[in-house]
Design a protein around this motif. Structure first.
Motif, PDB file in Angstrom:
ATOM      1  N   PRO A   1     -22.611 -59.773 -27.415  1.00 22.97           N
ATOM      2  CA  PRO A   1     -22.498 -59.628 -25.962  1.00 22.97           C
ATOM      3  C   PRO A   1     -23.387 -58.552 -25.355  1.00 22.97           C
ATOM      4  O   PRO A   1     -23.811 -58.674 -24.204  1.00 22.97           O
ATOM      5  N   ALA A   2     -23.691 -57.505 -26.114  1.00 25.27           N
ATOM      6  CA  ALA A   2     -24.569 -56.457 -25.582  1.00 25.27           C
ATOM      7  C   ALA A   2     -25.980 -56.961 -25.314  1.00 25.27           C
ATOM      8  O   ALA A   2     -26.753 -56.307 -24.607  1.00 25.27           O
ATOM      9  N   LEU A   3     -26.336 -58.129 -25.856  1.00 27.05           N
ATOM     10  CA  LEU A   3     -27.670 -58.696 -25.641  1.00 27.05           C
ATOM     11  C   LEU A   3     -27.716 -59.674 -24.464  1.00 27.05           C
ATOM     12  O   LEU A   3     -28.791 -60.187 -24.135  1.00 27.05           O
ATOM     13  N   ARG A   4     -26.597 -59.910 -23.837  1.00 30.16           N
ATOM     14  CA  ARG A   4     -26.567 -60.952 -22.819  1.00 30.16           C
ATOM     15  C   ARG A   4     -27.404 -60.613 -21.597  1.00 30.16           C
ATOM     16  O   ARG A   4     -27.998 -61.498 -20.984  1.00 30.16           O
ATOM     17  N   GLY A   5     -27.471 -59.351 -21.238  1.00 29.20           N
ATOM     18  CA  GLY A   5     -28.335 -58.961 -20.134  1.00 29.20           C
ATOM     19  C   GLY A   5     -29.795 -59.263 -20.436  1.00 29.20           C
ATOM     20  O   GLY A   5     -30.544 -59.718 -19.562  1.00 29.20           O
ATOM     21  N   ARG A   6     -30.214 -59.018 -21.679  1.00 27.26           N
ATOM     22  CA  ARG A   6     -31.584 -59.344 -22.096  1.00 27.26           C
ATOM     23  C   ARG A   6     -31.821 -60.850 -22.042  1.00 27.26           C
ATOM     24  O   ARG A   6     -32.910 -61.306 -21.678  1.00 27.26           O
ATOM     25  N   TYR A   7     -30.817 -61.623 -22.424  1.00 26.89           N
ATOM     26  CA  TYR A   7     -30.925 -63.086 -22.372  1.00 26.89           C
ATOM     27  C   TYR A   7     -31.198 -63.535 -20.940  1.00 26.89           C
ATOM     28  O   TYR A   7     -32.108 -64.337 -20.688  1.00 26.89           O
ATOM     29  N   VAL A   8     -30.410 -63.024 -20.002  1.00 29.99           N
ATOM     30  CA  VAL A   8     -30.574 -63.414 -18.600  1.00 29.99           C
ATOM     31  C   VAL A   8     -31.977 -63.075 -18.107  1.00 29.99           C
ATOM     32  O   VAL A   8     -32.646 -63.884 -17.466  1.00 29.99           O
ATOM     33  N   SER A   9     -32.440 -61.863 -18.433  1.00 36.39           N
ATOM     34  CA  SER A   9     -33.773 -61.440 -18.013  1.00 36.39           C
ATOM     35  C   SER A   9     -34.862 -62.301 -18.643  1.00 36.39           C
ATOM     36  O   SER A   9     -35.854 -62.649 -17.998  1.00 36.39           O
ATOM     37  N   LYS A  10     -34.682 -62.647 -19.917  1.00 31.74           N
ATOM     38  CA  LYS A  10     -35.684 -63.462 -20.604  1.00 31.74           C
ATOM     39  C   LYS A  10     -35.746 -64.871 -20.030  1.00 31.74           C
ATOM     40  O   LYS A  10     -36.835 -65.426 -19.832  1.00 31.74           O
ATOM     41  N   VAL A  11     -34.581 -65.443 -19.747  1.00 32.39           N
ATOM     42  CA  VAL A  11     -34.568 -66.782 -19.153  1.00 32.39           C
ATOM     43  C   VAL A  11     -35.288 -66.756 -17.808  1.00 32.39           C
ATOM     44  O   VAL A  11     -36.094 -67.645 -17.504  1.00 32.39           O
ATOM     45  N   LYS A  12     -35.025 -65.739 -17.012  1.00 28.36           N
ATOM     46  CA  LYS A  12     -35.712 -65.638 -15.719  1.00 28.36           C
ATOM     47  C   LYS A  12     -37.220 -65.515 -15.916  1.00 28.36           C
ATOM     48  O   LYS A  12     -38.002 -66.134 -15.185  1.00 28.36           O
ATOM     49  N   GLU A  13     -37.632 -64.746 -16.915  1.00 24.69           N
ATOM     50  CA  GLU A  13     -39.056 -64.540 -17.191  1.00 24.69           C
ATOM     51  C   GLU A  13     -39.777 -65.839 -17.522  1.00 24.69           C
ATOM     52  O   GLU A  13     -40.913 -66.064 -17.082  1.00 24.69           O
ATOM     53  N   ILE A  14     -39.141 -66.704 -18.289  1.00 27.81           N
ATOM     54  CA  ILE A  14     -39.822 -67.911 -18.754  1.00 27.81           C
ATOM     55  C   ILE A  14     -39.600 -69.121 -17.857  1.00 27.81           C
ATOM     56  O   ILE A  14     -40.251 -70.154 -18.054  1.00 27.81           O
ATOM     57  N   LEU A  15     -38.730 -69.008 -16.863  1.00 23.57           N
ATOM     58  CA  LEU A  15     -38.527 -70.108 -15.928  1.00 23.57           C
ATOM     59  C   LEU A  15     -39.542 -70.044 -14.795  1.00 23.57           C
ATOM     60  O   LEU A  15     -39.892 -68.971 -14.311  1.00 23.57           O
ATOM     61  N   THR A  16     -39.983 -71.209 -14.367  1.00 29.90           N
ATOM     62  CA  THR A  16     -40.819 -71.301 -13.175  1.00 29.90           C
ATOM     63  C   THR A  16     -39.977 -70.974 -11.949  1.00 29.90           C
ATOM     64  O   THR A  16     -38.740 -70.917 -12.006  1.00 29.90           O
ATOM     65  N   GLY A  17     -40.646 -70.754 -10.825  1.00 37.46           N
ATOM     66  CA  GLY A  17     -39.920 -70.607  -9.577  1.00 37.46           C
ATOM     67  C   GLY A  17     -39.100 -71.851  -9.296  1.00 37.46           C
ATOM     68  O   GLY A  17     -39.601 -72.972  -9.433  1.00 37.46           O
ATOM     69  N   ASN A  18     -37.833 -71.647  -8.961  1.00 40.15           N
ATOM     70  CA  ASN A  18     -36.866 -72.734  -8.761  1.00 40.15           C
ATOM     71  C   ASN A  18     -36.539 -73.493 -10.043  1.00 40.15           C
ATOM     72  O   ASN A  18     -35.914 -74.556  -9.997  1.00 40.15           O
ATOM     73  N   GLY A  19     -36.980 -72.955 -11.199  1.00 33.82           N
ATOM     74  CA  GLY A  19     -36.540 -73.522 -12.472  1.00 33.82           C
ATOM     75  C   GLY A  19     -35.057 -73.279 -12.680  1.00 33.82           C
ATOM     76  O   GLY A  19     -34.438 -72.434 -12.009  1.00 33.82           O
ATOM     77  N   LYS A  20     -34.484 -74.014 -13.619  1.00 36.82           N
ATOM     78  CA  LYS A  20     -33.032 -73.962 -13.806  1.00 36.82           C
ATOM     79  C   LYS A  20     -32.655 -73.667 -15.254  1.00 36.82           C
ATOM     80  O   LYS A  20     -33.324 -74.116 -16.184  1.00 36.82           O
ATOM     81  N   LEU A  21     -31.574 -72.933 -15.389  1.00 31.71           N
ATOM     82  CA  LEU A  21     -30.845 -72.827 -16.645  1.00 31.71           C
ATOM     83  C   LEU A  21     -29.608 -73.684 -16.499  1.00 31.71           C
ATOM     84  O   LEU A  21     -28.858 -73.532 -15.530  1.00 31.71           O
ATOM     85  N   ALA A  22     -29.400 -74.601 -17.437  1.00 27.42           N
ATOM     86  CA  ALA A  22     -28.238 -75.483 -17.358  1.00 27.42           C
ATOM     87  C   ALA A  22     -27.635 -75.648 -18.744  1.00 27.42           C
ATOM     88  O   ALA A  22     -28.359 -75.770 -19.733  1.00 27.42           O
ATOM     89  N   GLY A  23     -26.318 -75.635 -18.800  1.00 28.05           N
ATOM     90  CA  GLY A  23     -25.682 -75.880 -20.083  1.00 28.05           C
ATOM     91  C   GLY A  23     -24.263 -75.378 -20.163  1.00 28.05           C
ATOM     92  O   GLY A  23     -23.630 -75.055 -19.150  1.00 28.05           O
ATOM     93  N   VAL A  24     -23.799 -75.301 -21.392  1.00 31.35           N
ATOM     94  CA  VAL A  24     -22.390 -75.066 -21.680  1.00 31.35           C
ATOM     95  C   VAL A  24     -22.193 -73.668 -22.263  1.00 31.35           C
ATOM     96  O   VAL A  24     -22.916 -73.252 -23.158  1.00 31.35           O
ATOM     97  N   LEU A  25     -21.193 -72.964 -21.742  1.00 26.19           N
ATOM     98  CA  LEU A  25     -20.798 -71.659 -22.250  1.00 26.19           C
ATOM     99  C   LEU A  25     -19.319 -71.703 -22.593  1.00 26.19           C
ATOM    100  O   LEU A  25     -18.537 -72.417 -21.961  1.00 26.19           O
ATOM    101  N   PHE A  26     -18.923 -70.925 -23.588  1.00 24.75           N
ATOM    102  CA  PHE A  26     -17.512 -70.869 -23.938  1.00 24.75           C
ATOM    103  C   PHE A  26     -16.724 -70.118 -22.869  1.00 24.75           C
ATOM    104  O   PHE A  26     -17.178 -69.109 -22.317  1.00 24.75           O
ATOM    105  N   ASN A  27     -15.526 -70.617 -22.584  1.00 20.39           N
ATOM    106  CA  ASN A  27     -14.599 -69.965 -21.668  1.00 20.39           C
ATOM    107  C   ASN A  27     -13.344 -69.600 -22.459  1.00 20.39           C
ATOM    108  O   ASN A  27     -12.246 -70.069 -22.192  1.00 20.39           O
TER     109      ASN A  27
END
Length: 201
Positions: free
Chosen positions: A121-147
């Motif tokens: 979990p301590a890496l999740r902030g890095r994950y969010v930043s990395k996804v934003k870095e590699i997505l185009t403008g208006n690109g999307k992250l889509a999928g399933v997370l555990f609840n």
């Protein structure tokens, strides 16, 4: 939650794949992702799937006519096996071996299925930043997370809807974050579906 900020090494995942200790592998594309893919219309969308596994989502995309699919995994055992499984049948699929956080490229869609939950979990902030870095403008992250949480220290690591809202909303516009109505039976009631848009914030 774990305070560990280290990515689990390739050797950890290599051992699991070598010993066939892949309990997360359900043997097919998960229903929430399948139904999400089914409503996508632009077959030229550049798509990244982090965490190669056996490539079920990638193969499904290729068979639906998508032309630009990248799967990435830190485990050379996993990617080597996937190349052997796929052979030359799916030229639309590119397989990359390496650390997600060092991945280069630009994608219009990142599909998430049991990769996020492998990260301490301590890496999740890095994950969010990395996804934003590699997505185009208006690109999307889509999928399933555990609840849900898990009894033992992960992976997988659990989490909850409001945690995810706080995590993603500073950098993304959250379009969907709701309980999955179409989870497979063994995960029913324990998953949420996320669609987060890189809207330039």
């Amino acid at each position: 939650m774990s305070g560990n900020t280290d990515l689990l090494p390739a050797s950890f995942w290599d051992a699991l794949y070598t010993n066939h200790e892949t309990a997360w592998d359900i043997g097919y594309v998960s229903t929430p992702l399948k139904e999400y893919i089914d409503q996508l219309t632009n077959k030229n969308t550049s798509i990244l799937i982090p965490g190669a596994g056996k490539g079920y989502e990638a193969v499904y995309l290729a068979e639906k006519g998508f032309t630009d699919i990248t799967v990435a995994d830190i485990s050379a055992v996993a990617t080597t096996a996937l190349r052997e499984i796929l052979g030359n049948r799916y030229p639309a699929i590119r397989i990359v071996t390496g650390d997600f956080f060092k991945l280069e490229g630009s994608f219009e869609l990142v599909l998430e299925q049991t990769f996020f939950c492998t990260l301490p979990p301590a890496l999740r902030g890095r994950y969010v930043s990395k996804v934003k870095e590699i997505l185009t403008g208006n690109g999307k992250l889509a999928g399933v997370l555990f609840n849900r949480e898990f009894d033992k220290e992960g992976p997988p690591f659990g989490g909850h809807t409001e945690e995810y809202r706080q995590l993603f909303s500073p950098l993304f516009r959250i379009k969907v974050l709701e309980d999955c109505y179409n989870s497979i039976p063994q995960r029913k009631g324990s998953e949420v579906f996320l669609i987060a848009v890189n809207d330039g914030r």
